[in-house]
Design a protein around this motif. Sequence first.
Motif, PDB file in Angstrom:
ATOM      1  N   UNK A  34      37.093  46.565  42.979  1.00 54.32           N
ATOM      2  CA  UNK A  34      38.451  46.039  42.796  1.00 54.32           C
ATOM      3  C   UNK A  34      39.467  47.178  42.679  1.00 54.32           C
ATOM      4  N   UNK A  35      39.103  48.244  41.976  1.00 52.35           N
ATOM      5  CA  UNK A  35      40.005  49.395  41.861  1.00 52.35           C
ATOM      6  C   UNK A  35      40.217  50.041  43.226  1.00 52.35           C
ATOM      7  N   UNK A  69      47.925  39.953  43.833  1.00 49.21           N
ATOM      8  CA  UNK A  69      47.098  38.859  43.312  1.00 49.21           C
ATOM      9  C   UNK A  69      46.167  38.296  44.376  1.00 49.21           C
ATOM     10  N   UNK A  70      46.692  38.086  45.570  1.00 49.58           N
ATOM     11  CA  UNK A  70      45.861  37.567  46.663  1.00 49.58           C
ATOM     12  C   UNK A  70      44.769  38.564  47.041  1.00 49.58           C
ATOM     13  N   UNK A  71      45.116  39.840  47.038  1.00 44.18           N
ATOM     14  CA  UNK A  71      44.132  40.865  47.368  1.00 44.18           C
ATOM     15  C   UNK A  71      43.013  40.898  46.321  1.00 44.18           C
ATOM     16  N   UNK A  72      43.380  40.783  45.042  1.00 46.27           N
ATOM     17  CA  UNK A  72      42.353  40.763  43.992  1.00 46.27           C
ATOM     18  C   UNK A  72      41.465  39.518  44.112  1.00 46.27           C
ATOM     19  N   UNK A  73      42.067  38.367  44.376  1.00 46.25           N
ATOM     20  CA  UNK A  73      41.263  37.157  44.568  1.00 46.25           C
ATOM     21  C   UNK A  73      40.336  37.308  45.771  1.00 46.25           C
ATOM     22  N   UNK A  80      36.142  37.377  45.649  1.00 47.45           N
ATOM     23  CA  UNK A  80      35.253  36.523  46.448  1.00 47.45           C
ATOM     24  C   UNK A  80      34.166  37.375  47.094  1.00 47.45           C
ATOM     25  N   UNK A  81      34.566  38.504  47.643  1.00 42.35           N
ATOM     26  CA  UNK A  81      33.615  39.392  48.319  1.00 42.35           C
ATOM     27  C   UNK A  81      32.641  40.011  47.313  1.00 42.35           C
ATOM     28  N   UNK A  84      38.879  36.806  53.369  1.00 40.10           N
ATOM     29  CA  UNK A  84      37.827  37.206  52.425  1.00 40.10           C
ATOM     30  C   UNK A  84      36.699  36.187  52.386  1.00 40.10           C
ATOM     31  N   UNK A  85      37.038  34.913  52.485  1.00 37.90           N
ATOM     32  CA  UNK A  85      35.991  33.875  52.490  1.00 37.90           C
ATOM     33  C   UNK A  85      35.092  34.042  53.709  1.00 37.90           C
ATOM     34  N   UNK A  86      35.691  34.330  54.857  1.00 38.33           N
ATOM     35  CA  UNK A  86      34.916  34.588  56.073  1.00 38.33           C
ATOM     36  C   UNK A  86      34.099  35.879  55.897  1.00 38.33           C
ATOM     37  N   UNK A  87      34.743  36.892  55.355  1.00 36.18           N
ATOM     38  CA  UNK A  87      34.100  38.175  55.090  1.00 36.18           C
ATOM     39  C   UNK A  87      32.877  37.964  54.186  1.00 36.18           C
ATOM     40  N   UNK A  88      33.037  37.186  53.118  1.00 35.48           N
ATOM     41  CA  UNK A  88      31.941  36.938  52.181  1.00 35.48           C
ATOM     42  C   UNK A  88      30.811  36.160  52.855  1.00 35.48           C
ATOM     43  N   UNK A  89      31.165  35.185  53.676  1.00 33.57           N
ATOM     44  CA  UNK A  89      30.144  34.405  54.368  1.00 33.57           C
ATOM     45  C   UNK A  89      29.347  35.258  55.348  1.00 33.57           C
TER      46      UNK A  89
END
Length: 154
Positions: free
Chosen positions: A36-37, A68-72, A76-77, A146-151
């Motif tokens: 995250x950092x 905020x969106x970047x942290x969320x 997820x990832x 990010x959701x696609x990235x995580x999947x």
Amino acid sequence: MSTTWQALEFGSVDGAALGDGVLATLLYFAIGFAVLALGFLALDLLTPGNLRTQVYTDHNPNAAILLGANHLALAIIVVTSIMTSDDSLGQGLVDSAVYGVLGVVLQAVALRLLDAFVPGNLRDVVNTPRMTGTAWAIGASLVAIAAVNAAALS
């Protein structure tokens, strides 16, 4: 009418297993926090000005939305990289770190692509003193990517 009381069986507590679990939790947390950092630093490099100052001192709403969106997105990832990592602690930590850093890189690339292909300019969006729909759209896109990235994590 009779009342029957049953004794509760607590079983035994394995202190070594508990200690191992606590250590694993702390190590995974450290990796997640580091990712995250790193994600914050990457976003700071990709946006104009000092992101920390813009969000926490200047109270820039658009910079805050993107942060905020970047942290969320990165959360997820990171969560997915931890949950899908190897069961062995050493390999699991390496998996989480590698896939977490890869996630940061892919999110940075996605932000650059959004900036290149979406009308307007990210620099203008971040520097606008009033909240804009564009910042929300970019933020939502980052979370969706990010959701696609995580999947895609394997």
